[in-house]
Design a protein around this motif. Structure first.
Motif, PDB file in Angstrom:
ATOM      1  N   ASP A 139      13.412 146.344   6.273  1.00  0.00           N
ATOM      2  CA  ASP A 139      12.931 147.702   6.001  1.00  0.00           C
ATOM      3  C   ASP A 139      11.765 148.085   6.902  1.00  0.00           C
ATOM      4  OD1 ASP A 139      10.700 147.341   3.131  1.00  0.00           O
ATOM      5  OD2 ASP A 139      11.038 146.025   4.844  1.00  0.00           O
ATOM      6  N   SER A 194      19.146 142.852   8.372  1.00  0.00           N
ATOM      7  CA  SER A 194      18.333 144.055   8.592  1.00  0.00           C
ATOM      8  C   SER A 194      17.052 143.955   7.772  1.00  0.00           C
ATOM      9  CB  SER A 194      19.108 145.318   8.212  1.00  0.00           C
ATOM     10  OG  SER A 194      19.395 145.343   6.829  1.00  0.00           O
ATOM     11  N   GLN A 205      17.764 139.426  13.919  1.00  0.00           N
ATOM     12  CA  GLN A 205      16.701 140.424  13.787  1.00  0.00           C
ATOM     13  C   GLN A 205      15.365 139.793  14.133  1.00  0.00           C
ATOM     14  OE1 GLN A 205      15.302 143.470  13.926  1.00  0.00           O
ATOM     15  NE2 GLN A 205      16.658 144.181  12.280  1.00  0.00           N
ATOM     16  N   THR A 238      10.009 146.800  10.893  1.00  0.00           N
ATOM     17  CA  THR A 238      10.003 145.867  12.024  1.00  0.00           C
ATOM     18  C   THR A 238       8.596 145.610  12.554  1.00  0.00           C
ATOM     19  OG1 THR A 238      10.416 147.700  13.558  1.00  0.00           O
ATOM     20  CG2 THR A 238      12.335 146.476  12.753  1.00  0.00           C
ATOM     21  N   ASN A 295      24.932 140.061   9.877  1.00  0.00           N
ATOM     22  CA  ASN A 295      23.700 140.586  10.459  1.00  0.00           C
ATOM     23  C   ASN A 295      22.610 140.621   9.410  1.00  0.00           C
ATOM     24  OD1 ASN A 295      23.352 143.376   9.250  1.00  0.00           O
ATOM     25  ND2 ASN A 295      25.404 143.626  10.161  1.00  0.00           N
ATOM     26  N   ALA A 311      15.744 148.940   9.630  1.00  0.00           N
ATOM     27  CA  ALA A 311      16.202 148.589  10.960  1.00  0.00           C
ATOM     28  C   ALA A 311      17.369 147.625  10.883  1.00  0.00           C
ATOM     29  CB  ALA A 311      15.055 147.964  11.751  1.00  0.00           C
ATOM     30  N   ALA A 312      18.527 148.049  11.437  1.00  0.00           N
ATOM     31  CA  ALA A 312      19.716 147.215  11.391  1.00  0.00           C
ATOM     32  C   ALA A 312      19.587 146.071  12.382  1.00  0.00           C
ATOM     33  CB  ALA A 312      20.942 148.062  11.700  1.00  0.00           C
ATOM     34  N   GLY A 313      20.163 144.920  12.024  1.00  0.00           N
ATOM     35  CA  GLY A 313      20.149 143.773  12.907  1.00  0.00           C
ATOM     36  C   GLY A 313      21.382 143.751  13.789  1.00  0.00           C
TER      37      GLY A 313
END
Length: 442
Positions: free
Chosen positions: A69, A67, A185, A71, A65, A36-38
């Protein structure tokens, strides 16, 4: 010609090292983070080039940012974090080009919310060439942390440093002027699946065909319907009964055993056997009461069941040392563990381990930094075969070191080993650090 003026000497040093020194504020290679990208966030940064460059500190804006693996981790899970500097606080101010693969970044990601602390991240020594006067490329750093509490955990980019190996070995630290930086994030952690503590015991270990055996259980779900069933090796027989667990999760019921191939008895919640929702198998033998033919004599003997036990070759492991400022893998080997399964029943076993944080002089190394690569060997002639656990993080939540499966007849002798590696952050204060690895055999 007279002595070289100081100003001229300073310019030569700045020309020689200046571009490398400034490059370390933002050099590196862009690694595309997985998971999941921040959100990109901006924060004011103060960077200090090496004194040899003769260049004043650089105050600018960093865009970065964070990220992850996953969330939605559970307590005990390990989360991989990637910190990417998208735009650095400075660019190459000189006409000198920088060569490729001279920059190694390290940094910190700040945790907030349900969990606090810093995650140490590092990047590879890899960057494209940087032309004179050009913007510095993006770079990424990765690290991990273990989830210790349920709830929302925020992640913010923190301080970073770039080490360059170009003419000289140089460092340029860049700090967040007003920490913490904005949140990039957020992960939402949930409580992990609790360990299965269900257990059963039998009123007798054997009986004639058609005889009822008392089965008692503890730690089942209060009010749950529990199935009692015979097992023939790894298969369920037709002999079943149901009971209801009381408000404390306990029960006592009777199972009539007719199948002569029965080797054990289990109890479970739900429509079918599930080791996560059940207990057993508890060893059970159906007596052979076949009539003796005339003129014959029936000879009997008894093989006494033993216990499941383990021993270890020592209780102390000295891992290799690491250098302050560099950190890295502190390695060693687990003292050999010998498992003896002399029960002679259908149940296998599992050997697990968990470790505490490593504490030292005013600091600690997180338990999630310890990983192992397990190995196990089976003594020839043993009915069971030992299976090594997966290589990976041990942590405070624990991991499997070795195990054997349930079967018609299990048992034997086994030796278990593991290679250990503790990932020590680069600037951990010097001194001795120790943690306790606890092994549990069930």
């Amino acid at each position: 010609m007279g002595p070289t003026p100081r100003r001229a000497r300073r310019w030569r040093w700045a020309s020689l090292f200046g571009s490398a020194a400034l490059a370390v504020t933002a050099g590196g290679a862009l690694a595309c983070p997985a998971g999941a990208a921040g959100t990109n966030v901006d924060f004011a940064t103060h960077c200090i080039p090496p004194a040899v460059a003769g260049i004043p500190p650089i105050d600018g804006t960093t865009t970065a940012n964070v990220s992850v693996d996953k969330t939605g981790p559970k307590v005990g899970d390990t989360v991989t974090v990637t910190y990417t500097v998208v735009t650095a606080a400075a660019s190459n101010p000189t006409d000198l080009a920088l060569p490729a693969d001279i920059m190694t970044p390290t940094g910190k990601v700040t945790l907030g919310g349900a969990q606090s602390g810093d995650v140490t991240v590092t990047g590879p020594k890899k960057n494209p060439p940087v032309p004179g006067k050009a913007a510095f490329p993006s770079f990424s750093m990765t690290g991990t942390f273990t989830v210790t509490k349920a709830g929302q955990i925020t992640l913010s980019p923190g301080d970073y440093n770039i080490h360059t190996s170009y003419i000289l070995e140089l460092d340029t630290p860049c700090t967040v002027i007003t920490p913490p930086a904005p949140v990039s994030q957020t992960v939402t952690a949930t409580d992990g699946t609790p360990a299965n503590t269900r257990a059963i015991s039998l009123g007798s270990a054997s009986g004639d065909p058609g005889t009822g055996v008392t089965v008692s259980g503890t730690n089942f779900t209060p009010g749950a319907t529990v199935t009692l069933a015979g097992r023939a090796g790894d298969k369920q027989t037709a002999d079943t009964a149901t009971v209801t667990a009381n408000a404390q999760g306990s029960f006592s019921g009777s199972l009539v055993v007719n199948d002569r191939t029965t080797t054990g008895i289990v109890a479970y919640e739900g429509g079918s056997w599930n080791p996560d929702k059940g207990a057993g198998p508890a060893a059970y033998v159906v007596n052979d009461n076949t009539p003796v033919p005339a003129g014959s004599q029936k000879l009997t003997t008894t093989v006494k069941a033993g216990t499941l036990s383990m021993s270890q070759a020592g209780d102390s492991v000295a891992l290799s040392g690491v250098d302050f400022g560099r950190g890295g893998a502190s390695t060693g080997s687990l003292n050999t563990v010998t498992v003896k399964d002399f029960r002679g029943g259908p149940a296998g076993w599992s050997l697990t381990g968990k470790v505490t944080d490593f504490t030292g002089p005013g600091a600690k190394i997180d338990a999630g930094k310890l990983s192992w690569t397990p190995a196990c060997a089976t003594k020839p002639g043993s009915p069971s075969t030992c299976k090594a656990g997966s290589a990976g993080t041990v942590g405070s939540a624990g991991a499997t070191l070795a195990s054997t499966a349930n079967g018609t007849l299990t048992g034997g002798e086994f030796t278990v080993d593991a290679r250990l590696s503790l990932d020590v952050p680069a600037f951990t204060p010097p001194g001795a650090y120790s943690g306790v690895l606890t092994l549990t055999l069930t």
